[in-house]
Every structure is written in C-alpha cells, then in structure tokens.
Design a protein around this motif. Structure first.
Motif, PDB file in Angstrom:
ATOM      1  N   GLY A  27     -24.722  29.183  -2.997  1.00 33.96           N
ATOM      2  CA  GLY A  27     -25.614  29.243  -1.854  1.00 33.96           C
ATOM      3  C   GLY A  27     -25.065  30.200  -0.805  1.00 33.96           C
ATOM      4  N   LYS A  28     -25.566  30.084   0.422  1.00 33.25           N
ATOM      5  CA  LYS A  28     -25.136  30.981   1.496  1.00 33.25           C
ATOM      6  C   LYS A  28     -23.797  30.580   2.088  1.00 33.25           C
ATOM      7  N   PHE A  29     -23.308  29.352   1.765  1.00 32.74           N
ATOM      8  CA  PHE A  29     -22.032  28.877   2.301  1.00 32.74           C
ATOM      9  C   PHE A  29     -20.928  29.001   1.239  1.00 32.74           C
ATOM     10  N   ARG A  30     -19.704  29.170   1.702  1.00 33.32           N
ATOM     11  CA  ARG A  30     -18.582  29.373   0.777  1.00 33.32           C
ATOM     12  C   ARG A  30     -17.982  28.075   0.259  1.00 33.32           C
ATOM     13  N   ASP A  69     -32.024  20.253  -1.949  1.00 34.70           N
ATOM     14  CA  ASP A  69     -30.778  20.900  -2.355  1.00 34.70           C
ATOM     15  C   ASP A  69     -30.777  22.327  -1.806  1.00 34.70           C
ATOM     16  N   HIS A  70     -29.743  22.699  -1.060  1.00 39.34           N
ATOM     17  CA  HIS A  70     -29.705  24.028  -0.451  1.00 39.34           C
ATOM     18  C   HIS A  70     -29.308  25.123  -1.426  1.00 39.34           C
ATOM     19  N   ASP A  71     -28.863  24.780  -2.610  1.00 37.68           N
ATOM     20  CA  ASP A  71     -28.642  25.780  -3.664  1.00 37.68           C
ATOM     21  C   ASP A  71     -29.974  26.012  -4.373  1.00 37.68           C
ATOM     22  N   GLY A  72     -30.812  26.823  -3.772  1.00 37.71           N
ATOM     23  CA  GLY A  72     -32.133  27.066  -4.334  1.00 37.71           C
ATOM     24  C   GLY A  72     -33.248  26.467  -3.514  1.00 37.71           C
TER      25      GLY A  72
END
Length: 311
Positions: A27-30, A69-72
């Motif tokens: 996602g946008k976070f590491r 879910d923030h991954d997608g």
C-alpha cells in the motif's frame, strides 16, 4: 428474490478470496501492519414500504457496516443491521487480526472497546472525544516537519473510564490546514511517528469514498423488493459487484478509476470484445461482429427443410 440472502453473503466471501489474491501487496505506507478502516453508512427507506425497518417515527433505515482493507481499498467484512444498532455494538463483532491497525471516526469511541483491542494486540487510531477527562503522563518530542502540535501519553481520570480502560494511551494533536482547526487523535500505538499516525487517520477518508462510489454506481438507494430478504440480497449483490470491479482494476495494466471502469463496462455490455485485452487497452481493442447463427427448420407440409434466422 426468494433465495435466502445468506447464499449471497457466502458468495461475497468466496469472491473476496479471489480479490485478495489479485490485490496489490504494498500500500502507500511502509509499515507491514494491515491497515483497515471501520465505518457504517445509513440507507434511508420509506417506512410505508419497509415497515420492518423502523428507524424513527416516520422513517425507515438499515445500516451497512464495513471494514475496508487499505491494500487495494476493498471491503473485507460487511454487516447489515437495522438503523438503530450502535456502531460500537457491531465493532465488537468485527474480526480483526492481531497486529492490524484499524482507524475509525468518533462514532466508535468506547473505552471498553479500546481496552479489549489493546489486550488483543490490535492497534487503533481514532478521534478523541472533546469532553474526555484525562491527565498527561508524558510529553513526547514533536517532529520538526509536518503538522503535529502535541504528542502525549495520557490516562483517563474518571473512575468508570479507568475501570473500562486502565491502559495508558497516546494523544496526538495535528493541525488541519484545509479546515483551519485542531484534530485530536487517540491511539494505542507508541512506536509510529506522530506524522505517520496523522497520515493513517487521513487515509480513513477512503472508506467514505467507497460508500459514495457504492451508492452512485450501484443500485442500493432504490430497491426491487420490499422484504428484508430482498433488500439484503440487493446490498450483498452490490458488494459482490464492487469486488469484481476491484478485481478487474487489480488485473488491468490500464490505470482505471473505479467510476470510469463502471461507466465503460455499462457502455460495452452489448458489444463483443476480448475482456482481458480490452481491460488493458480500452481504446485499441475494437468490438467484433458476432456471426449470425442459422438453424434448419423442418416443415412437414412441404417435406423439406426451410432455412430461417433463429429468433
């Protein structure tokens, strides 16, 4: 609409497994923690048509509770309740894996819930209640860059509040430049930088965008049936459609926005194209004409076959 709505719920979770396999891994976070948003949206109903969904004296409603879910940015859990059910009651039922981070608005402010999540190893980021009674246990150094004004460790003062949540929590105050106001965040995560926590809460807006897309692009504001079973089927069907659209987004090489993809799919429902070629190059793959299919029709009076177009 006579099939049980539970069948469509089961189909949603089967489709979810397909979507998870195609979702982007980063996602946008590491950080490696799974980032999730929890929220609900109210779907207004006409009480005279949906008497089983009484919400107020003259209004009916149901609530769609969702975990994103923030991954997608796709839903991983959904629950449909009557309009009166409190968000916190549903939040206690939501399956959250240890180590995950869930972000939500002030509607989920419940000290017992915060304590339960802390004890289960689940992190949360939310807005702190304006009238919260607390004392500062430690002042932490704020970052030089960013919009963080304060970073503190706090404990609640009230007897009942201490009983419900005896844990020390973290209070982060950030400046919202757009609306020119302070936003006070509350979390049980102590290792992330204050700017990261601010960005996590800001990304919570994605669930609001999901609800907006669901209501604008799919049919859940008007219903084809008035029974509770019919309404639930229609909502679960809309969620299944969103998962399939997300799946096409994940698999495509073309940078589709969700609204554009929905619009293009509508326009091409009655054209013949190779889906996977078209989804990658929508302006290069042209429709092809389907060959006419003719059948032989036996006419006993003539004792011969007559060729005609199938209708």
């Amino acid at each position: 609409m006579h099939r049980p709505w539970e069948m469509f719920r089961a189909l949603f979770y089967q489709t979810l497994d397909l979507c998870k396999g195609a979702a982007p891994k980063k996602g946008k976070f590491r950080f490696k923690n799974k980032l999730l948003s929890l929220d609900s949206t109210t779907i207004a109903l006409c009480l005279s048509l949906f008497p089983w969904a009484a919400f107020r004296r003259t209004k009916g409603a149901v609530k769609l509770h969702l975990l994103l879910d923030h991954d997608g940015y796709f839903p991983t859990y959904a629950y449909i309740s009557n309009g009166k059910k409190h968000d916190v009651t549903v939040a206690r039922k939501v399956p959250l894996p240890p180590g995950s981070i869930v972000t939500m608005d002030r509607g989920y402010n419940d000290y017992k819930l915060f304590a339960a999540w802390t004890e289960d190893g689940i992190y949360f980021v939310t807005r702190m209640k304006e009238n919260a009674d607390y004392s500062v246990a430690e002042e932490r150094t704020i970052p030089i860059t960013g919009n963080v004004l304060r970073d503190q460790l706090v404990r609640f003062n009230g007897i009942q509040a201490q009983k419900n949540c005896p844990h020390i929590l973290r209070r982060v105050v950030v400046w919202d430049e757009k609306n020119e106001r302070e936003i006070v965040l509350l979390t049980n995560h102590f290792k992330f930088g204050a700017n990261t926590l601010s960005a996590i809460y800001r990304d919570r807006w994605q669930i609001e965008l999901f609800f907006k897309a669901l209501k604008q692009n799919l049919k859940i504001k008007t219903f084809v049936g008035t029974s509770e079973n019919a309404l639930r089927i229609q909502i679960w069907t809309a969620l299944i459609a969103m998962l399939l659209i997300k799946y096409l987004q994940f698999k495509s090489k073309f940078k589709w926005s969700l609204s554009n993809l929905v619009a293009f799919l509508r326009w091409n429902l009655f054209t013949y194209r190779h889906l996977w070629e078209w989804i990658d190059s929508p302006f290069d793959v042209h429709p092809f004409q389907q060959e006419s299919v003719q059948y032989h029709l036996w006419t006993p009076a003539l004792g011969q076959h007559s060729q005609t177009m199938a209708t």
